[in-house]
Design an enzyme around this catalytic site. Structure first.
Site, mmCIF file in Angstrom:
data_model
loop_
_atom_site.group_PDB
_atom_site.id
_atom_site.type_symbol
_atom_site.label_atom_id
_atom_site.label_comp_id
_atom_site.label_asym_id
_atom_site.label_seq_id
_atom_site.Cartn_x
_atom_site.Cartn_y
_atom_site.Cartn_z
ATOM 1 N N GLU A 84 9.024 -6.374 7.230
ATOM 2 C CA GLU A 84 9.165 -6.751 8.640
ATOM 3 C C GLU A 84 9.409 -8.263 8.717
ATOM 4 O OE1 GLU A 84 6.739 -6.823 12.897
ATOM 5 O OE2 GLU A 84 5.808 -5.900 11.129
ATOM 6 N N ARG B 180 -1.958 -2.672 -3.782
ATOM 7 C CA ARG B 180 -1.494 -3.984 -3.351
ATOM 8 C C ARG B 180 -1.738 -4.999 -4.470
ATOM 9 N NH1 ARG B 180 -1.024 -5.245 2.232
ATOM 10 N NH2 ARG B 180 -1.554 -7.385 1.697
ATOM 11 N N LYS C 185 -0.510 -11.308 6.166
ATOM 12 C CA LYS C 185 0.395 -12.139 6.965
ATOM 13 C C LYS C 185 -0.343 -12.810 8.120
ATOM 14 C CE LYS C 185 5.040 -10.390 6.141
ATOM 15 N NZ LYS C 185 6.214 -9.756 6.759
#
Length: 663
Positions: free
Chosen positions: A38, A287, A297
């Site tokens: 994104e 992750r 983020k």
């Protein structure tokens, strides 16, 4: 094809024979993955791992031949309030810098019309409805679902024990008719409602044990222009609605994400089943978690706003920050290869990344001499002379540069002490010290507040050869970086764990003037790797974007960023800058061991005869070797002592056994 990326099966994930046949016909032997970030921030090292997986490692695990591999680079741009043109541009430039070549670049927003048609299909099938519940009511509804499930698990009647949460369960809008929902949906798209007043929800399964099946949102109202699609829309799709449809629409074979999305497997396949669309295979991997780092983020954005100087600050774990810090694309990709991709969650030691940097830079960073905290040395009995110094001591054939030795020169403060010490081999009263490359030896006469005085001698063998910068050295600024956090695993109270001394500035540092031309600010570009150097006996440094030096005019400022020290266990330099030191909370007892393991793994790629010439621990320390590759002379040309050779032979035998075991 193997089952290397097999994960939890679901009945909804099964394609009909017709869908399978259609997909195979369209893809015609191609296996396709996608990398779908994104654009709501800059890419970080976790994204580098995802890129490595989607562009390379997944295909290797599956045994897909190179000619059949395809990866789509997709902007998952469904939230206009958080996204921007700056982020869109940065993602593409970081992808290019890392060297990945996508089959094509797409935007989820390019499919907005198709996505809205899918929403309409769901409404007509009775599988989506317009809901006017406030966000707090939706939360209460989902909490009610949870309590009812808990009651059922205990054999209790949920209607008696829990009830309907004041009419919120199953929801007063859930059974609205198809025609009415279509009217409401069209009014949503035309802007008849306020932002947050209503949403389009999928009519899923409120009795499911998976809360992600409790009627997820498909569309919400947002009165914001889109950075790619432009203005004109009032409704935007959610991530859960968009990404599975785009995966299917783009003919993706493997949809790879991280483990926190594992519970979203059900809605992913539920939606594609209801739309009768092809269902890609889904695989979740752990992750990336690195010591002294945050990769959320939300947290990174807060750091940008409050702590660091931007997304490309050298302390940031973003691709831009790591590039500015001096980490190369080769280094980051090798690190991601090393870490790999599994479903096991673990904390990766920062020393592992640093070791890859040393390996990547060892043959590429030109050597020079520099001092961070200059101390003046006046030497009697010597004249100016021009010296030839190799650019790469381990490979003299790669060139050399001129360095002027002057009777007054500068050494680093760490190489000077006011009192003699038998365990210290630098400048101290009465000490015999070698001056590197100048081929002279000096005895220290005095050490005072104004510097060091010494004189040249002919006899004696120094225990050290000190690096230096002559009177004509260039003044520069050196920024030395440590860990951004004081603890290996930042907690929920992470803001209080930020290391205030993560940057130390040496404003009066000096460097060998031979680097002048290579540091010209005209050649700097924030989207490419700037030139790096090894400051001998100190570490690796890269020219920073803040450099204003103009070589032809001989003016401006050169700024260097520290990349990594020469060794994992190298002592921290004395800091006399705008901070107290590198910081970082020290090393845990397991760090050193993990760093050794990383170094040992990298060492297994080095042939036996080239061990001491190529391994970062010994590279550049020796000038001559015997037929087996064991050093016989140090870098100054002095013959090694028998005890030194004996120690090196032990390392040689150890490496030989490791290589034999590997076979």
């Amino acid at each position: 094809m193997t089952d290397a990326l097999a994960a939890r099966d679901l009945e909804w994930a099964l394609n009909t024979p017709e869908l399978e046949e259609e997909h195979k016909k369209i893809n015609a032997g191609i296996v396709r993955t996608r990398f779908p970030p994104e654009p709501n921030g800059y890419l970080h090292i976790g994204h580098a791992k995802s890129m490595n997986m989607n562009f390379s490692l997944a295909f290797k695990k599956l045994g897909v031949p190179a000619e059949s591999r395809r990866t789509v680079f997709r902007y998952d741009d469904t939230n206009p309030e958080a996204e921007s043109k700056e982020y869109i541009d940065s993602l593409k430039k970081d992808l290019d810098w890392l060297g990945w070549k996508p089959e094509k670049t797409t935007f989820s927003s390019d499919n907005f019309d198709f996505l809205e048609s899918c929403a309409e299909r769901l409404i007509k099938a009775g599988k989506a409805y317009v809901c006017f519940l406030a966000s707090s009511e939706v939360e209460a509804q989902r909490e009610c679902c949870k309590k009812r499930l808990n009651a059922i698990s205990k054999g209790l009647d949920p209607d008696k024990e829990v009830g309907d949460a004041g009419g919120l369960y199953p929801g007063r809008y859930r059974d609205t008719g198809v025609e009415e929902n279509l009217k409401l949906w069209n009014r949503m798209k035309k802007g008849f409602y306020k932002q947050g007043e209503c949403s389009l929800r999928m009519k899923m399964d409120l009795t499911s044990a998976n809360p992600n099946m409790h009627d997820l949102m498909a569309y919400r109202i947002k009165y914001s222009a889109h950075p790619h699609a432009g203005p004109g829309r009032c409704v935007y799709p959610s991530y859960d609605f968009t990404h599975c449809i785009c995966d299917s629409f783009e003919r993706i074979d493997y949809s790879i994400c991280t483990l926190e999305f594992e519970t979203r497997r059900e809605p992913y396949f539920w939606l594609l089943k209801e739309l009768d669309m092809y269902r890609p295979k889904v695989y979740e991997m752990s992750r990336l978690n690195i010591e002294y780092t945050v990769l959320s983020k939300r947290r990174l954005l807060k750091l940008v706003e409050k702590t660091v100087r931007g997304w490309d600050d050298p302390r940031m774990p973003t691709i831009s920050g790591l590039r500015r810090r001096g980490y190369t694309a080769e280094c980051l990709n090798a690190f991601c290869d090393d870490v790999g991709a599994t479903r096991n969650s673990n904390l990766v030691e920062v020393g592992r990344l640093q070791q890859h940097a040393r390996v990547a830079l060892a043959d590429k960073a030109r050597r020079c001499m520099g001092v961070l905290t200059p101390v003046k040395v006046v030497c009697k009995g010597v004249a100016k002379s021009m010296l030839k110094v190799p650019d790469y001591p381990q490979a003299p054939e790669m060139g050399e540069h001129d360095v002027e030795f002057t009777p007054t020169f500068y050494v680093d403060k760490r190489d000077v002490r006011a009192e003699a010490d038998s365990n210290f081999f630098g400048f101290a009263p009465g000490h015999l010290v070698g001056i590197k490359y100048a081929n002279i030896k000096v005895v220290v006469d005095s050490v005072g507040p104004d510097g060091v005085e010494c004189h040249v001698v002919e006899e004696g063998k120094p225990k050290s050869y000190v690096t230096w910068v002559g009177e004509g050295g260039l003044r520069c600024e050196v920024r030395e970086y440590g860990n951004l956090f004081t603890v290996p695993e930042p907690s929920s109270d992470w803001e209080s764990e930020v290391n205030p001394d993560s940057e130390v500035v040496f404003a009066q540092a000096m460097v060998d003037p031979s680097v002048s031309e290579l540091c010209d600010s005209k050649g700097l570009d924030k989207w490419t790797s700037n030139v790096s150097f090894q400051f001998e006996r100190i570490g690796y440094f890269v020219v920073d974007d803040d450099t204003t030096w103009v070589h032809g005019q001989g003016k401006g400022n050169i700024v260097f960023n520290s990349i990594v020290g020469l060794k994992e266990d190298k002592a921290k330099l004395a800091g006399e800058g705008k901070g107290k030191g590198k910081g970082g909370g020290g090393k845990s007892s397991g760090d050193a061991q993990r760093a050794k393991q990383a170094a040992a793994k990298a060492r297994l790629e080095i042939p036996l005869k080239e061990l001491f010439a190529k391994d970062p621990e010994w590279k550049g320390l020796y000038s001559k070797y015997d037929d087996d590759g064991i050093p016989t002379h140090d870098k100054e040309g002095e013959e090694l002592k028998k005890s030194q050779v004996k120690k090196l032979k032990k390392e040689y035998e150890k490496h030989k056994k490791a290589l034999d075991k590997k076979k």
